[in-house]
Write a protein that holds these residues in place. Structure first.
Motif, PDB file in Angstrom:
ATOM      1  N   ILE A 151      44.263  37.282  31.930  1.00 43.11           N
ATOM      2  CA  ILE A 151      45.092  37.475  33.134  1.00 43.11           C
ATOM      3  C   ILE A 151      45.302  38.967  33.388  1.00 43.11           C
ATOM      4  O   ILE A 151      45.223  39.444  34.527  1.00 43.11           O
ATOM      5  N   LYS A 152      45.564  39.725  32.322  1.00 43.21           N
ATOM      6  CA  LYS A 152      45.771  41.165  32.471  1.00 43.21           C
ATOM      7  C   LYS A 152      44.498  41.863  32.943  1.00 43.21           C
ATOM      8  O   LYS A 152      44.551  42.785  33.771  1.00 43.21           O
ATOM      9  N   ALA A 153      43.347  41.411  32.428  1.00 43.16           N
ATOM     10  CA  ALA A 153      42.076  41.995  32.861  1.00 43.16           C
ATOM     11  C   ALA A 153      41.807  41.704  34.336  1.00 43.16           C
ATOM     12  O   ALA A 153      41.367  42.576  35.091  1.00 43.16           O
ATOM     13  N   LEU A 154      42.091  40.477  34.756  1.00 47.78           N
ATOM     14  CA  LEU A 154      41.907  40.091  36.157  1.00 47.78           C
ATOM     15  C   LEU A 154      42.788  40.949  37.061  1.00 47.78           C
ATOM     16  O   LEU A 154      42.332  41.449  38.109  1.00 47.78           O
ATOM     17  N   ASP A 155      44.032  41.136  36.668  1.00 45.42           N
ATOM     18  CA  ASP A 155      44.952  41.940  37.466  1.00 45.42           C
ATOM     19  C   ASP A 155      44.493  43.389  37.549  1.00 45.42           C
ATOM     20  O   ASP A 155      44.516  44.002  38.629  1.00 45.42           O
ATOM     21  N   LEU A 156      44.047  43.951  36.421  1.00 43.32           N
ATOM     22  CA  LEU A 156      43.611  45.342  36.405  1.00 43.32           C
ATOM     23  C   LEU A 156      42.386  45.543  37.293  1.00 43.32           C
ATOM     24  O   LEU A 156      42.306  46.524  38.056  1.00 43.32           O
ATOM     25  N   LEU A 157      41.437  44.632  37.202  1.00 38.17           N
ATOM     26  CA  LEU A 157      40.239  44.744  38.034  1.00 38.17           C
ATOM     27  C   LEU A 157      40.589  44.682  39.521  1.00 38.17           C
ATOM     28  O   LEU A 157      40.066  45.467  40.329  1.00 38.17           O
ATOM     29  N   ARG A 158      41.449  43.771  39.890  1.00 36.23           N
ATOM     30  CA  ARG A 158      41.835  43.648  41.302  1.00 36.23           C
ATOM     31  C   ARG A 158      42.591  44.870  41.779  1.00 36.23           C
ATOM     32  O   ARG A 158      42.399  45.324  42.917  1.00 36.23           O
ATOM     33  N   ARG A 159      43.452  45.407  40.912  1.00 33.95           N
ATOM     34  CA  ARG A 159      44.190  46.609  41.302  1.00 33.95           C
ATOM     35  C   ARG A 159      43.268  47.810  41.455  1.00 33.95           C
ATOM     36  O   ARG A 159      43.595  48.762  42.169  1.00 33.95           O
ATOM     37  N   ARG A 160      42.120  47.766  40.785  1.00 33.41           N
ATOM     38  CA  ARG A 160      41.129  48.821  40.911  1.00 33.41           C
ATOM     39  C   ARG A 160      40.165  48.575  42.075  1.00 33.41           C
ATOM     40  O   ARG A 160      39.189  49.303  42.243  1.00 33.41           O
ATOM     41  N   GLY A 161      40.439  47.547  42.845  1.00 31.54           N
ATOM     42  CA  GLY A 161      39.650  47.306  44.044  1.00 31.54           C
ATOM     43  C   GLY A 161      38.391  46.493  43.834  1.00 31.54           C
ATOM     44  O   GLY A 161      37.530  46.454  44.721  1.00 31.54           O
ATOM     45  N   PHE A 162      38.263  45.810  42.712  1.00 35.89           N
ATOM     46  CA  PHE A 162      37.070  45.022  42.425  1.00 35.89           C
ATOM     47  C   PHE A 162      37.192  43.614  43.004  1.00 35.89           C
ATOM     48  O   PHE A 162      38.277  43.027  43.012  1.00 35.89           O
ATOM     49  N   THR A 163      36.078  43.111  43.451  1.00 37.12           N
ATOM     50  CA  THR A 163      35.966  41.691  43.754  1.00 37.12           C
ATOM     51  C   THR A 163      35.549  41.002  42.466  1.00 37.12           C
ATOM     52  O   THR A 163      34.507  41.338  41.891  1.00 37.12           O
ATOM     53  N   VAL A 164      36.367  40.068  42.010  1.00 34.79           N
ATOM     54  CA  VAL A 164      36.164  39.502  40.673  1.00 34.79           C
ATOM     55  C   VAL A 164      35.633  38.077  40.764  1.00 34.79           C
ATOM     56  O   VAL A 164      36.205  37.226  41.449  1.00 34.79           O
ATOM     57  N   GLU A 165      34.534  37.838  40.050  1.00 33.08           N
ATOM     58  CA  GLU A 165      34.035  36.475  39.856  1.00 33.08           C
ATOM     59  C   GLU A 165      34.695  35.958  38.576  1.00 33.08           C
ATOM     60  O   GLU A 165      34.305  36.321  37.473  1.00 33.08           O
ATOM     61  N   ASP A 166      35.688  35.136  38.758  1.00 33.34           N
ATOM     62  CA  ASP A 166      36.527  34.683  37.649  1.00 33.34           C
ATOM     63  C   ASP A 166      35.968  33.386  37.067  1.00 33.34           C
ATOM     64  O   ASP A 166      36.108  32.312  37.653  1.00 33.34           O
ATOM     65  N   ARG A 167      35.337  33.489  35.914  1.00 35.21           N
ATOM     66  CA  ARG A 167      34.706  32.329  35.285  1.00 35.21           C
ATOM     67  C   ARG A 167      35.545  31.866  34.103  1.00 35.21           C
ATOM     68  O   ARG A 167      35.794  32.621  33.165  1.00 35.21           O
ATOM     69  N   TRP A 168      35.953  30.602  34.168  1.00 33.79           N
ATOM     70  CA  TRP A 168      36.800  30.032  33.141  1.00 33.79           C
ATOM     71  C   TRP A 168      35.984  29.371  32.042  1.00 33.79           C
ATOM     72  O   TRP A 168      34.991  28.690  32.305  1.00 33.79           O
ATOM     73  N   LEU A 169      36.443  29.573  30.801  1.00 35.06           N
ATOM     74  CA  LEU A 169      35.915  28.854  29.643  1.00 35.06           C
ATOM     75  C   LEU A 169      36.973  27.817  29.293  1.00 35.06           C
ATOM     76  O   LEU A 169      38.031  28.151  28.761  1.00 35.06           O
ATOM     77  N   THR A 170      36.703  26.578  29.625  1.00 36.54           N
ATOM     78  CA  THR A 170      37.748  25.547  29.595  1.00 36.54           C
ATOM     79  C   THR A 170      37.743  24.672  28.350  1.00 36.54           C
ATOM     80  O   THR A 170      38.622  23.831  28.182  1.00 36.54           O
ATOM     81  N   THR A 171      36.764  24.865  27.477  1.00 35.84           N
ATOM     82  CA  THR A 171      36.721  24.104  26.225  1.00 35.84           C
ATOM     83  C   THR A 171      36.314  25.023  25.088  1.00 35.84           C
ATOM     84  O   THR A 171      35.735  26.095  25.303  1.00 35.84           O
ATOM     85  N   ARG A 172      36.588  24.593  23.870  1.00 33.86           N
ATOM     86  CA  ARG A 172      36.169  25.361  22.703  1.00 33.86           C
ATOM     87  C   ARG A 172      34.652  25.469  22.642  1.00 33.86           C
ATOM     88  O   ARG A 172      34.101  26.504  22.267  1.00 33.86           O
ATOM     89  N   ALA A 173      33.992  24.407  23.020  1.00 34.44           N
ATOM     90  CA  ALA A 173      32.529  24.408  22.992  1.00 34.44           C
ATOM     91  C   ALA A 173      31.981  25.461  23.945  1.00 34.44           C
ATOM     92  O   ALA A 173      31.033  26.201  23.608  1.00 34.44           O
ATOM     93  N   GLU A 174      32.560  25.549  25.148  1.00 32.45           N
ATOM     94  CA  GLU A 174      32.117  26.561  26.107  1.00 32.45           C
ATOM     95  C   GLU A 174      32.380  27.972  25.571  1.00 32.45           C
ATOM     96  O   GLU A 174      31.525  28.858  25.703  1.00 32.45           O
ATOM     97  N   GLN A 175      33.528  28.147  24.977  1.00 30.98           N
ATOM     98  CA  GLN A 175      33.855  29.468  24.438  1.00 30.98           C
ATOM     99  C   GLN A 175      32.910  29.859  23.300  1.00 30.98           C
ATOM    100  O   GLN A 175      32.406  30.982  23.261  1.00 30.98           O
TER     101      GLN A 175
END
Length: 256
Positions: A26-50
């Motif tokens: 969440i902090k990384a997403l906020d920092l990127l947006r505050r720096r003017g980046f368009t962020v492709e936010d990809r979620w890892l929703t399971t342990r297997a995916e991670q």
């Protein structure tokens, strides 16, 4: 970093699961947006995916940030990429002490206003000291074993009588509470004189005579405040408060 950050895009891989959402993601997403980046936010929703993501990119942690296809790393790496300060958990910090004294001052001022007491004066100073004692004791009581371990490293009485190290936060808290309430000075004054006096002598000897480099236990065992001026100030304040109360009782000075 080259180019205009506002024209850049970033890809963020972060853990978002029903039982856990990664705060650094969440902090990384906020920092990127505050720096003017368009962020492709990809979620890892399971342990297997991670686990699969970590194996694919040969990384040990998430989140992971990619800018223009180049892996930057985790949240701390992203801050370094933007030339921002990264917190060092081992670094010396006086923030806890500043916070304690600032809050103590505000509480003392609030009490003075509620009781129609002059904002600046001996009564206000006494309340500030008493509240500071109580707040510092609270920090020590968060992990009393850790505090005691650090405390016996320099306190002369705690070295000889270990239970004193465990009793110290309670003595400091009790003396501060009694002083703030203005009751039982026959108890609070001797306690403050004893623990403050022994503490001041112990700190002075360890730091200024033996020249030892130690961490101060004044803000609890988890602090990174060097032993020295802060702890000496804490103990001297207790002694000064006790002496002032003694003089006030004897009629030498007025605390009103």
């Amino acid at each position: 970093m080259t180019g205009d950050p506002r024209t850049k895009t970033a890809t963020l891989y972060r853990m978002v699961m029903p039982q856990h959402i990664c705060p650094f993601g969440i902090k990384a997403l906020d920092l990127l947006r505050r720096r003017g980046f368009t962020v492709e936010d990809r979620w890892l929703t399971t342990r297997a995916e991670q686990d699969a993501f970590k194996a694919e990119h040969d990384v040990k942690t998430t989140p992971q940030i990619f800018i223009d296809g180049r892996r930057i790393g985790g949240y701390d790496d992203l801050r370094r990429h933007f030339a921002l300060k990264v917190r060092d958990p081992q670094a010396t910090s006086y923030t806890p002490v500043i916070a304690v004294f600032a809050v103590a001052a505000l509480i003392a001022l609030a009490i003075n206003m509620l009781t129609a007491t002059p904002l600046i004066g001996l009564v206000g100073a006494g309340r500030f000291i008493a509240i500071s004692m109580m707040l510092l004791a609270m920090l020590k009581l968060q992990d009393i074993e850790r505090f005691a371990t650090m405390f016996i490293g320099y306190d002369l009485l705690a070295r000889r009588y270990l239970p004193y190290a465990h009793a110290y936060p309670f003595l400091e808290l009790g003396a501060g509470a009694l002083m703030l309430a203005g009751v039982l000075p026959i108890v609070s004054i001797p306690v403050a004189l004893v623990i403050g006096g022994i503490g001041a002598v112990s700190v002075f000897r360890a730091v200024y005579v033996e020249r030892r480099t130690l961490k101060c236990a004044c803000v609890g065992g988890s602090g990174n405040v060097p032993l020295g001026f802060v702890s000496l100030t804490e103990n001297v304040m207790m002694v000064v408060m006790a002496l002032a109360m003694t003089l006030a009782i004897s009629g030498t000075i007025s605390m009103n």
